[in-house]
Design a protein around this motif. Structure first.
Motif, short mmCIF file in Angstrom:
data_model
loop_
_atom_site.label_atom_id
_atom_site.label_comp_id
_atom_site.label_asym_id
_atom_site.label_seq_id
_atom_site.Cartn_x
_atom_site.Cartn_y
_atom_site.Cartn_z
N ASN A 448 -2.28 -5.65 20.84
CA ASN A 448 -2.58 -5.17 19.41
C ASN A 448 -3.00 -6.48 18.48
N ARG A 453 -1.39 -4.66 13.90
CA ARG A 453 0.17 -4.40 13.63
C ARG A 453 0.51 -4.35 12.29
N ALA A 456 0.08 -0.63 11.49
CA ALA A 456 0.94 0.06 11.84
C ALA A 456 2.42 -0.01 11.19
N GLY A 457 2.28 -1.13 10.17
CA GLY A 457 3.45 -1.12 9.71
C GLY A 457 4.59 -2.15 10.09
N SER A 458 4.14 -2.85 11.35
CA SER A 458 5.04 -3.65 12.03
C SER A 458 5.21 -4.98 11.61
N ILE A 459 4.32 -5.56 10.77
CA ILE A 459 4.39 -6.74 10.17
C ILE A 459 5.36 -6.51 8.79
N ASP A 460 4.94 -5.54 8.13
CA ASP A 460 5.43 -5.28 6.92
C ASP A 460 7.00 -5.17 7.18
N ASN A 461 7.37 -4.51 8.02
CA ASN A 461 9.02 -4.27 8.30
C ASN A 461 9.50 -5.47 8.53
N ALA A 462 8.99 -6.58 8.88
CA ALA A 462 9.70 -7.89 9.28
C ALA A 462 10.16 -8.46 7.88
N ALA A 466 12.71 -0.61 5.34
CA ALA A 466 11.54 0.44 5.68
C ALA A 466 11.46 1.55 4.57
N TYR A 470 4.76 0.83 1.55
CA TYR A 470 4.15 -0.24 2.41
C TYR A 470 2.89 -0.64 1.66
N TYR A 480 4.40 -14.48 7.78
CA TYR A 480 4.28 -14.05 9.48
C TYR A 480 3.31 -14.71 9.97
#
Ligand code: MN
Ligand code: MN
Length: 506
Positions: A448, A453, A456-462, A466, A470, A480
């Motif tokens: 990915n 990423r 897919a929201g996986s960076i933001d969630n860091a 949740a 977003y 990041y």
């Protein structure tokens, strides 16, 4: 054993003795999946030979001398004022080099280590051991030389940091080296010593070393030329391996060369291309990147390919055209995305520099002139905001470099993506060639990109809960990417080059 044995009486025994296995099959010790020896008869490897033929004692003595030489120069210059007198553009070239290559040297230890264990002849395994020791030295000397400057400029810390971050440029470098060394060792020998080291590191290490000397950065010049002498030796693992594979399976040999040459060329356009034609101060540029490539790659290296019976890669014309495009597009991109990188991009487009570029690259004005004029105008009108990106660069699913960096406006390789939908997912590529390489091996199918990423929201969630809305924006993404406030890139010349443009707009 007598200590007075002559070298010729013992050397061949220490260098090239193999043995049969009595309690396991040979294939268990040297599995095809790791060695890449399928289709090549075991006996063929007994012919594997390289010209250096160094013993361990000789190796240690030579390396000790090289180390003493490089560190002595560094110590002598440590308290000099050289650092303060270096041009900002040159410092950017050095920081780009430290950040991009020092971690890769350490990955090189792994690649050489794999050849030291799984190389298919004892002579090969011996060179692999020296190669691994070499790469440890390269990593250490790079870290040590950069460390001196960290207290003055935190961007030098990226010599150590780059490959431990999710920075987009780091991801591209990591992909390049992973794709070269975490593959079967026959493939490694062709991709790493033959292509990467013989073909390309010469450009970066020999070319940049000469630029460094011209610039007065003697320490840096010494460091990289000291490294390159090791590369020249352990790079000899490539030729003999390629020769044997060409006998047994020329089609596979050609594919490894085609694939790895393209991807390596993409990476070097970013590191060496920008440093040579944009970051090195004009008065110290002796050759353009294209001239280097014409001499080292299109002339010497192509002849080298032909000597082994290989064809020109199928995309050769596009690669040659790319010398007018790739690193120029990357230079604009790196400058525009300057907050996302660990060095200060030098635009390299003062009036005098533009004259030089137009002389070296006949299409420069047509492809890039308008864009830089627009940037200069925005800066003159204090529209700084419109010279910054709002989000991440769009990344190629194969080389992981920005989509658009293989194209130019008004060229037959225009700025666009080359998409491909596979198993319900559409991927974007910088070029037809990257798309074709991706499709042929599909070894990047589970990767990915940063943009994937982010979407897919996986960076933001860091960074946030949740339940929060977003809303990706660049400032939120910088941590990041590994960037701290003190290391965020900015214009190397603090926008002073724009003064050159006063009155130039109609
Ligand atoms: Mn190295
Ligand atoms: Mn190497």
């Amino acid at each position: 054993m007598s200590l007075n044995l002559k070298r010729e009486d013992w050397f061949h025994i220490t260098r090239d003795v193999d043995w049969d296995f009595s309690y396991i099959e040979r294939g268990a010790a040297f599995p095809d999946s790791i060695c890449g020896g399928a289709g090549v008869a075991d006996a063929a490897w007994t012919d594997w030979d390289e010209p250096y033929k160094v013993s361990y004692t000789e190796y240690v003595a030579t390396q000790r001398e090289k180390e003493a030489g490089a560190y002595a120069v560094k110590n002598a210059l440590q308290r000099s004022k050289i650092f303060d007198s270096l041009e900002p553009g040159w410092k950017s070239a050095a920081k780009l080099h430290f950040g991009a290559t020092v971690g890769i040297e350490y990955q090189g230890v792994s690649g050489e280590g794999r050849m030291a264990r799984f190389g298919l002849s004892p002579a090969w395994r011996n060179v692999g051991i020296f190669g691994a020791l070499d790469e440890i030295r390269h990593n250490q000397i790079g870290l040590y030389f950069a460390h001196e400057f960290v207290q003055r400029d935190p961007q030098y810390d990226w010599a150590q940091k780059t490959y431990q971050t999710e920075n987009w440029a780091a991801a591209a470098g990591r992909r390049l080296i992973d794709g070269i060394i975490h593959i079967p060792v026959v493939d490694i020998a062709i991709a790493l010593p033959f292509l990467f080291e013989t073909g390309f590191t010469n450009l970066q290490f020999v070319g940049l070393s000469a630029d460094a000397l011209a610039e007065g950065d003697v320490s840096f010049a010494n460091m990289i030329s000291s490294i390159q002498t090791d590369e020249a030796r352990h790079a000899q693992q490539g030729g003999p391996t390629l020769e044997i594979l060409m006998e047994a399976d020329p089609k596979r040999a050609q594919w490894i060369v085609d694939k790895q040459f393209w991807l390596t060329a993409r990476g070097f356009a970013l590191v060496t291309g920008m440093a040579t034609d944009y970051y090195t101060p004009l008065e110290n540029r002796r050759y353009s990147y294209k001239e280097f490539m014409q001499e080292w790659i299109m002339d010497q290296f192509l002849r080298n390919l032909e000597d082994y019976g290989l064809q020109k890669p199928w995309y050769w014309e596009e690669f040659v055209d790319g010398l007018e495009i790739w690193h120029h597009a990357m230079n604009i991109g790196a400058w525009f995305y300057r907050p996302t990188v660990w060095w200060n991009p030098a635009p390299g487009v003062s009036k005098a520099e533009r004259d030089w570029l137009c002389e070296k690259y006949p299409n420069w004005q047509r492809y890039w002139g308008d864009i830089w004029d627009q940037v200069a105008e925005n800066l003159e009108q204090y529209r700084l905001g419109s010279t910054y990106p709002e989000t991440l660069p769009w990344l190629c699913d194969m080389c992981l470099l920005p989509v658009g960096s293989a194209g130019a406006p008004n060229s037959s390789y225009p700025v666009r993506s080359y998409p491909l939908t596979y198993q319900g997912t559409t991927r974007q590529f910088c070029s037809k060639v990257c798309r074709q390489i991706w499709w042929a091996d599909r070894d990047m199918v589970n990767h990915n990109t940063l943009v994937d990423r982010m979407l897919a929201g996986s960076i933001d969630n860091a960074f946030r809960g949740a339940d929060e809305e977003y809303r990706p924006d660049l400032l939120e993404l910088l941590p990041y990417l590994g960037l701290t406030e003190s290391a965020i890139g900015d214009d190397a010349y603090d926008y002073q080059w724009v003064d050159d443009y006063h009155g130039a707009q109609a």
